[in-house]
Design a protein around this motif. Structure first.
Motif, PDB file in Angstrom:
ATOM      1  N   ASN A 165       0.830  -1.217   0.000  1.00 25.42           N
ATOM      2  CA  ASN A 165       0.000   0.000   0.000  1.00 25.42           C
ATOM      3  C   ASN A 165       0.855   1.253   0.000  1.00 25.42           C
ATOM      4  O   ASN A 165       0.506   2.266  -0.622  1.00 25.42           O
ATOM      5  N   ASP A 166       1.993   1.214   0.684  1.00 24.93           N
ATOM      6  CA  ASP A 166       2.877   2.383   0.718  1.00 24.93           C
ATOM      7  C   ASP A 166       3.451   2.661  -0.668  1.00 24.93           C
ATOM      8  O   ASP A 166       3.557   3.822  -1.099  1.00 24.93           O
ATOM      9  N   LEU A 167       3.809   1.592  -1.379  1.00 19.38           N
ATOM     10  CA  LEU A 167       4.369   1.772  -2.722  1.00 19.38           C
ATOM     11  C   LEU A 167       3.309   2.339  -3.672  1.00 19.38           C
ATOM     12  O   LEU A 167       3.597   3.243  -4.462  1.00 19.38           O
ATOM     13  N   VAL A 168       2.086   1.798  -3.596  1.00 22.24           N
ATOM     14  CA  VAL A 168       1.016   2.287  -4.465  1.00 22.24           C
ATOM     15  C   VAL A 168       0.688   3.742  -4.148  1.00 22.24           C
ATOM     16  O   VAL A 168       0.465   4.567  -5.049  1.00 22.24           O
ATOM     17  N   VAL A 217       7.992   1.448 -11.285  1.00 18.40           N
ATOM     18  CA  VAL A 217       7.151   0.566 -12.104  1.00 18.40           C
ATOM     19  C   VAL A 217       5.705   1.031 -12.070  1.00 18.40           C
ATOM     20  O   VAL A 217       5.042   1.205 -13.108  1.00 18.40           O
ATOM     21  N   PHE A 218       5.164   1.227 -10.860  1.00 20.57           N
ATOM     22  CA  PHE A 218       3.752   1.603 -10.730  1.00 20.57           C
ATOM     23  C   PHE A 218       3.509   2.972 -11.348  1.00 20.57           C
ATOM     24  O   PHE A 218       2.467   3.216 -11.982  1.00 20.57           O
ATOM     25  N   THR A 219       4.468   3.891 -11.195  1.00 23.28           N
ATOM     26  CA  THR A 219       4.316   5.224 -11.769  1.00 23.28           C
ATOM     27  C   THR A 219       4.264   5.169 -13.290  1.00 23.28           C
ATOM     28  O   THR A 219       3.403   5.800 -13.930  1.00 23.28           O
ATOM     29  N   GLY A 239      11.903  -0.980  -3.034  1.00 23.69           N
ATOM     30  CA  GLY A 239      10.722  -0.132  -3.046  1.00 23.69           C
ATOM     31  C   GLY A 239      10.797   0.983  -4.053  1.00 23.69           C
ATOM     32  O   GLY A 239       9.808   1.294  -4.730  1.00 23.69           O
ATOM     33  N   GLN A 240      11.972   1.594  -4.196  1.00 18.82           N
ATOM     34  CA  GLN A 240      12.104   2.722  -5.130  1.00 18.82           C
ATOM     35  C   GLN A 240      11.854   2.277  -6.568  1.00 18.82           C
ATOM     36  O   GLN A 240      11.176   2.964  -7.337  1.00 18.82           O
ATOM     37  N   GLN A 241      12.388   1.106  -6.925  1.00 23.26           N
ATOM     38  CA  GLN A 241      12.197   0.614  -8.286  1.00 23.26           C
ATOM     39  C   GLN A 241      10.732   0.227  -8.534  1.00 23.26           C
ATOM     40  O   GLN A 241      10.197   0.470  -9.627  1.00 23.26           O
ATOM     41  N   GLN A 275       0.871   6.857  -6.688  1.00 21.93           N
ATOM     42  CA  GLN A 275      -0.342   7.646  -6.914  1.00 21.93           C
ATOM     43  C   GLN A 275      -0.072   9.122  -6.694  1.00 21.93           C
ATOM     44  O   GLN A 275      -0.598   9.979  -7.426  1.00 21.93           O
ATOM     45  N   THR A 276       0.748   9.440  -5.712  1.00 26.93           N
ATOM     46  CA  THR A 276       1.076  10.846  -5.431  1.00 26.93           C
ATOM     47  C   THR A 276       1.825  11.476  -6.601  1.00 26.93           C
ATOM     48  O   THR A 276       1.583  12.635  -6.965  1.00 26.93           O
ATOM     49  N   LEU A 277       2.707  10.656  -7.261  1.00 24.26           N
ATOM     50  CA  LEU A 277       3.507  11.182  -8.357  1.00 24.26           C
ATOM     51  C   LEU A 277       2.670  11.465  -9.601  1.00 24.26           C
ATOM     52  O   LEU A 277       3.043  12.318 -10.423  1.00 24.26           O
ATOM     53  N   VAL A 278       1.556  10.764  -9.772  1.00 19.88           N
ATOM     54  CA  VAL A 278       0.734  10.962 -10.974  1.00 19.88           C
ATOM     55  C   VAL A 278      -0.569  11.692 -10.636  1.00 19.88           C
ATOM     56  O   VAL A 278      -1.447  11.810 -11.504  1.00 19.88           O
ATOM     57  N   GLU A 279      -0.694  12.134  -9.412  1.00 22.05           N
ATOM     58  CA  GLU A 279      -1.963  12.757  -8.992  1.00 22.05           C
ATOM     59  C   GLU A 279      -2.285  13.990  -9.841  1.00 22.05           C
ATOM     60  O   GLU A 279      -3.445  14.224 -10.215  1.00 22.05           O
ATOM     61  N   GLU A 280      -1.258  14.780 -10.168  1.00 23.69           N
ATOM     62  CA  GLU A 280      -1.487  15.999 -10.945  1.00 23.69           C
ATOM     63  C   GLU A 280      -1.997  15.640 -12.345  1.00 23.69           C
ATOM     64  O   GLU A 280      -2.926  16.282 -12.863  1.00 23.69           O
ATOM     65  N   ASP A 281      -1.420  14.583 -12.961  1.00 20.52           N
ATOM     66  CA  ASP A 281      -1.882  14.161 -14.288  1.00 20.52           C
ATOM     67  C   ASP A 281      -3.327  13.668 -14.233  1.00 20.52           C
ATOM     68  O   ASP A 281      -4.118  13.933 -15.154  1.00 20.52           O
TER      69      ASP A 281
END
Length: 498
Positions: A336-339, A378-380, A372-374, A343-349
């Protein structure tokens, strides 16, 4: 020859022949026994009254003669008794059958001096007649006694009984043959044909066919055994198919790894050769942009030059990352932390395009051993790929744990992937975006990271109407020796590349 006909010819027909012979012998024996009994009875009666008639002839007493003949009718089924002289002329007689013998036949009996018997027919009746010479106490033959017995009992119907018995036997035999045929067809041939039909369908390629365990116990056991054999064959086929697909996938992965390695070597050489010129170009553009003598239009052009230089540098860096073998540093992290980070990184889009993101994550959130960073990268990339697809208004992200694996699905309701583009979704530099809007390295980088973690990524047509990506990751470290091994638990599904 069919088994049914073979049984009838080798078992039933010989048995019926034996029964026919036995029945004919029995009927013939019965007929002989009845006739023998009839003859014996007539001969005994003839002897019994013949003695008294001989005395009557010796005394020349008509009264005694008549009384003796009357006594013959006290016996069962005696229908005629006659006394003839030695010339064949009738002396006295009572009952039926007077004309059964000619005078010559009577004189022949006198000459032979022996009791004789024979069957004769007269007026549609069958008689058994006994002829016995009548002798005086002194031994002189004075006449012939004829005793007639009518065949009115079972001895008269032995021929008819033979016919009836034969007819009954034929009807019974036909019934038995029909019963055996019907029973064989219902209880042996039909279950056997069902098994043969299943085997024929399996032979023609329908490996899902199974026999129904019904019918006699032996056929149920045979059907169960056949199904067990087919199940074992199906398991073997599935194992062989899985191995084949795994080998194909490993071969594809090996080719991709070689391709990326060559690409990395090329990128390293390119980076070395163009690094210095790009640095000079970037530095000179920056110096020119600082001059106050140039106008805003020239300064904007210089800024664009610096942006394109930085874009070239980033592409070269990504190429070098794709071709390089990575030793992933892993630690325990929460899905959940990774997702949430992605989600925060693409929230503006998401907000700019008015796209709704739906998440369906398991509770409690699973923990996995990974970088986790990688995985956030991936999710982003996957979320941005969905957001940037034409016609997307809804994105759904779901996950579930299955055994020792985590399965994550990301789907959208966009325009989907063209069929001809699906085999190339993870190839470097493949993109459906206009020139300058995408490098075609995003999903290649995602594939490399997932592969480094010992997982798989496939793409499929989502039921939302667009494309979907399925990511499978081990919850624990499956790459203890540091090598990349890609399990292929599911057949590849088609997908889309940015």
């Amino acid at each position: 020859m069919r088994l049914r006909n073979l049984i009838i010819l080798t078992v039933i027909v010989p048995l019926f022949l034996i029964l026919v012979v036995f029945s004919l012998v029995a009927i013939h024996s019965l007929e002989d026994n009845v006739r023998s009994k009839l003859q014996t009875e007539v001969q005994i009666i003839t002897h019994a009254i013949g003695t008294s008639l001989g005395y009557a002839l010796a005394r020349d007493s008509p009264e005694s003669l008549e009384e003796s003949l009357h006594s013959a009718f006290s016996f069962h089924r005696i229908y005629g008794a006659y006394v003839f002289d030695v010339a064949g002329r009738e002396v006295y007689g009572l009952g039926l059958g007077r004309e059964l013998f000619e005078p010559e036949e009577i004189r022949a009996v006198v000459e032979d001096g022996e009791l004789t018997g024979t069957y004769r027919q007269h007026d549609g009746w069958t008689y058994y007649s006994a002829l016995m010479p009548l002798a005086t106490p002194g031994g002189e033959v004075r006449g012939v006694l004829q005793v007639n017995r009518l065949n009115t009992g079972i001895e008269n119907y032995t021929g008819f009984l033979t016919l009836v018995a034969g007819a009954v036997f034929l009807v019974g035999s036909a019934g038995i043959v029909f019963g055996i045929w019907w029973g064989f067809r219902r209880h042996i041939e039909r279950p056997l044909n069902r098994l043969l039909e299943v085997m024929a369908r399996v032979e023609n390629g329908d490996r899902q066919q199974r026999a129904e365990p019904r019918g006699p116990e032996e056929y149920r056991r045979l059907a169960v055994a056949l199904n067990g054999m087919l199940d074992a064959m199906a398991e073997k086929d599935a194992d062989i198919e899985a191995r084949r697909l795994n080998e194909i996938a490993l071969e594809k992965q090996l080719r991709k790894s070689h391709k990326l390695a060559e690409l990395g070597v090329l990128a390293a050489g390119v980076a070395h050769e163009i690094g210095a010129p790009l640095t000079v170009i970037n530095g000179q553009a920056q110096r020119l942009a600082r001059r106050e003598t140039i106008g805003d239009d020239e300064r904007a052009r210089l800024t664009r030059i610096r942006g394109e230089v930085e874009r070239i540098v980033e592409i070269v860096r990504q190429l070098m990352e794709l071709g390089r073998r990575h030793n992933v540093e892993k630690e325990w992290t929460v899905l959940n932390d990774l997702v949430q980070a992605a989600q925060t990184l693409v929230e503006e889009d998401l907000e700019q395009r008015g796209i709704v993101l739906e998440t369906a994550l398991p509770r409690p959130s699973p923990r996995l051993l990974a970088n986790g960073q990688q995985l956030v990268q991936v999710f982003t990339n996957l979320l941005r790929n969905a957001v940037q697809a034409e016609g997307t208004r809804r994105v759904r992200l779901s996950a579930e744990s299955r055994g020792e694996q985590l399965r994550l699905r990301l789907e959208d309701d966009g325009d989907g992937i063209r069929e001809q583009d699906k085999p190339q979704v993870f190839d470097p530099f493949f993109t459906t975006k206009p020139v300058g809007q995408g490098s075609g390295l995003g999903l290649s980088m995602v594939h490399r990271i997932i592969n480094d973690h010992g997982g798989t990524i496939t793409v499929f047509d989502s039921d939302l109407g667009g494309a979907g990506f399925l990511v499978t990751l081990p919850l624990e470290d499956s790459l203890a020796d540091g090598r990349s091994v890609t399990p292929f638990n599911e057949p590849p599904i088609q997908g889309r590349q940015t």
